[in-house]
Design a protein around this motif. Structure first.
Motif, PDB file in Angstrom:
ATOM      1  N   SER A 242     -43.763  25.255  10.183  1.00 25.96           N
ATOM      2  CA  SER A 242     -42.496  24.744  10.693  1.00 25.96           C
ATOM      3  C   SER A 242     -42.442  23.214  10.831  1.00 25.96           C
ATOM      4  N   THR A 243     -43.297  22.483  10.104  1.00 21.08           N
ATOM      5  CA  THR A 243     -43.282  21.029  10.183  1.00 21.08           C
ATOM      6  C   THR A 243     -42.151  20.457   9.332  1.00 21.08           C
ATOM      7  N   LEU A 244     -41.395  19.545   9.924  1.00 23.95           N
ATOM      8  CA  LEU A 244     -40.368  18.790   9.213  1.00 23.95           C
ATOM      9  C   LEU A 244     -40.873  17.369   9.013  1.00 23.95           C
ATOM     10  N   TYR A 245     -40.488  16.741   7.923  1.00 17.21           N
ATOM     11  CA  TYR A 245     -40.899  15.359   7.701  1.00 17.21           C
ATOM     12  C   TYR A 245     -39.730  14.543   7.175  1.00 17.21           C
ATOM     13  N   GLY A 246     -39.793  13.250   7.436  1.00 17.55           N
ATOM     14  CA  GLY A 246     -38.827  12.316   6.887  1.00 17.55           C
ATOM     15  C   GLY A 246     -39.548  11.158   6.233  1.00 17.55           C
ATOM     16  N   ILE A 247     -39.061  10.730   5.077  1.00 14.97           N
ATOM     17  CA  ILE A 247     -39.630   9.588   4.367  1.00 14.97           C
ATOM     18  C   ILE A 247     -38.713   8.383   4.621  1.00 14.97           C
ATOM     19  N   PHE A 248     -39.303   7.283   5.088  1.00 17.15           N
ATOM     20  CA  PHE A 248     -38.564   6.089   5.491  1.00 17.15           C
ATOM     21  C   PHE A 248     -39.050   4.874   4.700  1.00 17.15           C
ATOM     22  N   GLU A 249     -38.216   3.869   4.648  1.00 13.21           N
ATOM     23  CA  GLU A 249     -38.607   2.624   3.981  1.00 13.21           C
ATOM     24  C   GLU A 249     -39.666   1.875   4.783  1.00 13.21           C
ATOM     25  N   SER A 250     -39.636   2.004   6.112  1.00  9.57           N
ATOM     26  CA  SER A 250     -40.560   1.247   6.958  1.00  9.57           C
ATOM     27  C   SER A 250     -40.838   2.023   8.231  1.00  9.57           C
ATOM     28  N   GLU A 251     -41.737   1.501   9.047  1.00 12.37           N
ATOM     29  CA  GLU A 251     -42.091   2.143  10.313  1.00 12.37           C
ATOM     30  C   GLU A 251     -40.830   2.313  11.169  1.00 12.37           C
ATOM     31  N   THR A 252     -40.774   3.443  11.871  1.00 11.31           N
ATOM     32  CA  THR A 252     -39.561   3.803  12.592  1.00 11.31           C
ATOM     33  C   THR A 252     -39.826   3.920  14.087  1.00 11.31           C
ATOM     34  N   ASP A 253     -38.935   3.364  14.886  1.00 15.71           N
ATOM     35  CA  ASP A 253     -39.014   3.477  16.342  1.00 15.71           C
ATOM     36  C   ASP A 253     -38.529   4.867  16.743  1.00 15.71           C
ATOM     37  N   LEU A 254     -39.442   5.664  17.298  1.00 14.49           N
ATOM     38  CA  LEU A 254     -39.106   7.034  17.664  1.00 14.49           C
ATOM     39  C   LEU A 254     -38.894   7.197  19.163  1.00 14.49           C
ATOM     40  N   SER A 255     -38.755   6.099  19.878  1.00 19.94           N
ATOM     41  CA  SER A 255     -38.580   6.158  21.332  1.00 19.94           C
ATOM     42  C   SER A 255     -37.424   7.090  21.693  1.00 19.94           C
ATOM     43  N   GLY A 256     -37.729   8.055  22.566  1.00 17.87           N
ATOM     44  CA  GLY A 256     -36.699   8.993  23.007  1.00 17.87           C
ATOM     45  C   GLY A 256     -36.410  10.112  22.043  1.00 17.87           C
ATOM     46  N   HIS A 257     -37.132  10.167  20.944  1.00 15.51           N
ATOM     47  CA  HIS A 257     -36.926  11.231  19.963  1.00 15.51           C
ATOM     48  C   HIS A 257     -38.192  12.084  19.819  1.00 15.51           C
ATOM     49  N   PHE A 258     -38.009  13.377  19.710  1.00 16.72           N
ATOM     50  CA  PHE A 258     -39.080  14.331  19.399  1.00 16.72           C
ATOM     51  C   PHE A 258     -40.199  14.327  20.453  1.00 16.72           C
ATOM     52  N   ASP A 259     -39.872  13.946  21.706  1.00 14.41           N
ATOM     53  CA  ASP A 259     -40.906  13.825  22.739  1.00 14.41           C
ATOM     54  C   ASP A 259     -41.578  15.153  23.057  1.00 14.41           C
ATOM     55  N   ARG A 260     -40.892  16.257  22.810  1.00 16.64           N
ATOM     56  CA  ARG A 260     -41.449  17.579  23.147  1.00 16.64           C
ATOM     57  C   ARG A 260     -42.364  18.121  22.057  1.00 16.64           C
ATOM     58  N   TYR A 261     -42.442  17.408  20.939  1.00 14.08           N
ATOM     59  CA  TYR A 261     -43.119  17.950  19.778  1.00 14.08           C
ATOM     60  C   TYR A 261     -44.383  17.155  19.409  1.00 14.08           C
ATOM     61  N   ASN A 262     -45.151  17.745  18.514  1.00 11.03           N
ATOM     62  CA  ASN A 262     -46.331  17.089  17.969  1.00 11.03           C
ATOM     63  C   ASN A 262     -45.867  16.205  16.805  1.00 11.03           C
ATOM     64  N   VAL A 263     -46.005  14.888  16.948  1.00 12.13           N
ATOM     65  CA  VAL A 263     -45.455  13.953  15.960  1.00 12.13           C
ATOM     66  C   VAL A 263     -46.550  13.049  15.422  1.00 12.13           C
ATOM     67  N   TRP A 264     -46.507  12.818  14.120  1.00 13.46           N
ATOM     68  CA  TRP A 264     -47.423  11.875  13.476  1.00 13.46           C
ATOM     69  C   TRP A 264     -46.614  10.968  12.562  1.00 13.46           C
ATOM     70  N   GLN A 265     -46.938   9.687  12.568  1.00 13.32           N
ATOM     71  CA  GLN A 265     -46.259   8.735  11.707  1.00 13.32           C
ATOM     72  C   GLN A 265     -47.291   7.836  11.030  1.00 13.32           C
ATOM     73  N   GLY A 266     -47.091   7.545   9.775  1.00 16.50           N
ATOM     74  CA  GLY A 266     -48.022   6.665   9.077  1.00 16.50           C
ATOM     75  C   GLY A 266     -47.495   6.275   7.713  1.00 16.50           C
ATOM     76  N   MET A 267     -48.226   5.349   7.086  1.00 19.45           N
ATOM     77  CA  MET A 267     -47.838   4.877   5.752  1.00 19.45           C
ATOM     78  C   MET A 267     -48.398   5.819   4.690  1.00 19.45           C
ATOM     79  N   LEU A 268     -47.611   6.032   3.645  1.00 14.44           N
ATOM     80  CA  LEU A 268     -48.045   6.843   2.520  1.00 14.44           C
ATOM     81  C   LEU A 268     -48.810   5.983   1.513  1.00 14.44           C
ATOM     82  N   ASN A 269     -49.757   6.589   0.844  1.00 14.10           N
ATOM     83  CA  ASN A 269     -50.556   5.892  -0.171  1.00 14.10           C
ATOM     84  C   ASN A 269     -50.015   6.195  -1.572  1.00 14.10           C
TER      85      ASN A 269
END
Length: 269
Positions: A242-269
């Motif tokens: 049930s993991t959802l992902y989003g691809i972004f141009e740059s690092e994203t401020d997730l403050s106040g979003h997805f706080d109840r969930y297990n979240v990982w953010q990083g750069m793609l190679n």
């Protein structure tokens, strides 16, 4: 020897047909992501396995890392080892974490014991443990087909883009996922679709599992739409969820979003 088995995402996932052996043929692109477990294999008097971090369900003797060791030991008479796994990649989340652990066990044992097993033979060993295990031997972007264990190199590169991965902790069984899917050949080959810019993927590159699973678990669609609202170029569910992902141009401020969930953010190679 310490290694870091990594997760993968599915970019597009088409269920093309049901096979006579009960499995399904698929087409998908597997892309490695740097959300990792930690796997350490050391010499020992007796072969054993231990784990920390996320609790791994089931009997310890059924763990894929231990199965990988026993499989190689049957052919190469390996001396005993202790395998320790720090589990961080969510389990049953569409990220291939268990498959990565198994594949990295094979490649690490190959190095630790100087077995000189060819890449092709390591892939054959990995296929015995699970459909997508073999992907992690090569561990590079691949177009996958058949049961998900046949691969073709793709020149797709998302290097420099950022990914946000959100796991809400909903366990979706394979049987449950496939019950909501009617196999069909896609109108356009996935390889053609991913050759276009990521910004064009939204309405074209689809995961066939989403419709049925989103109907049953609306929160997953809510997470996907939230990723788009945060500025994702493309968002999708990975595998059968049930993991959802989003691809972004740059690092994203997730403050106040997805706080109840297990979240990982990083750069793609």
């Amino acid at each position: 020897m310490l290694v870091f088995p990594n997760a993968k995402i599915n970019i597009g996932l088409n269920i093309t047909e049901k096979r006579s052996d009960g499995f399904h043929n698929i087409s998908s692109v597997f892309y490695p992501v740097n959300w990792t477990d930690a796997l350490e294999i050391t010499w020992s008097d007796t072969t054993s396995f231990s784990a920390d971090g996320i609790v791994i369900p089931g009997n310890e003797s059924e763990n894929l890392c231990l199965k990988a060791f026993n499989m190689l030991s049957a052919d190469y008479d390996l001396r005993p080892v202790h395998i320790h796994l720090l589990k961080a990649i969510p389990i049953g989340a569409g990220l291939g974490g268990g498959s990565a652990d198994a594949a990295f066990t094979i490649s690490t044992l190959n190095k630790l014991f100087d077995l000189n097993i060819s890449e092709e033979k390591q892939i054959d060993y990995a296929r015995r443990l699970g459909s997508d295990c073999a992907f992690f031997i090569l561990n590079k972007p691949m177009y996958c087909f058949g049961k998900g264990d046949q691969f073709e190199i793709t020149d797709l590169s998302l290097a420099g883009k950022w990914i946000v991965m959100v796991n809400p902790g909903i366990h979706i069984s394979t049987v449950e996922a496939y019950s909501g899917v009617k196999p069909a050949q896609p109108e356009t080959d996935l390889r053609t679709l991913i050759s276009s810019p990521v910004s064009t993927w939204k309405d074209a590159v689809r995961n066939d599992f989403e419709a049925g699973i989103f109907e049953k678990y609306p929160v997953l669609d809510e997470i996907k739409q939230s990723l788009y609202q945060k500025g994702a170029l493309y968002a999708a569910m990975s595998g059968s969820g049930s993991t959802l992902y989003g691809i972004f141009e740059s690092e994203t401020d997730l403050s106040g979003h997805f706080d109840r969930y297990n979240v990982w953010q990083g750069m793609l190679n």
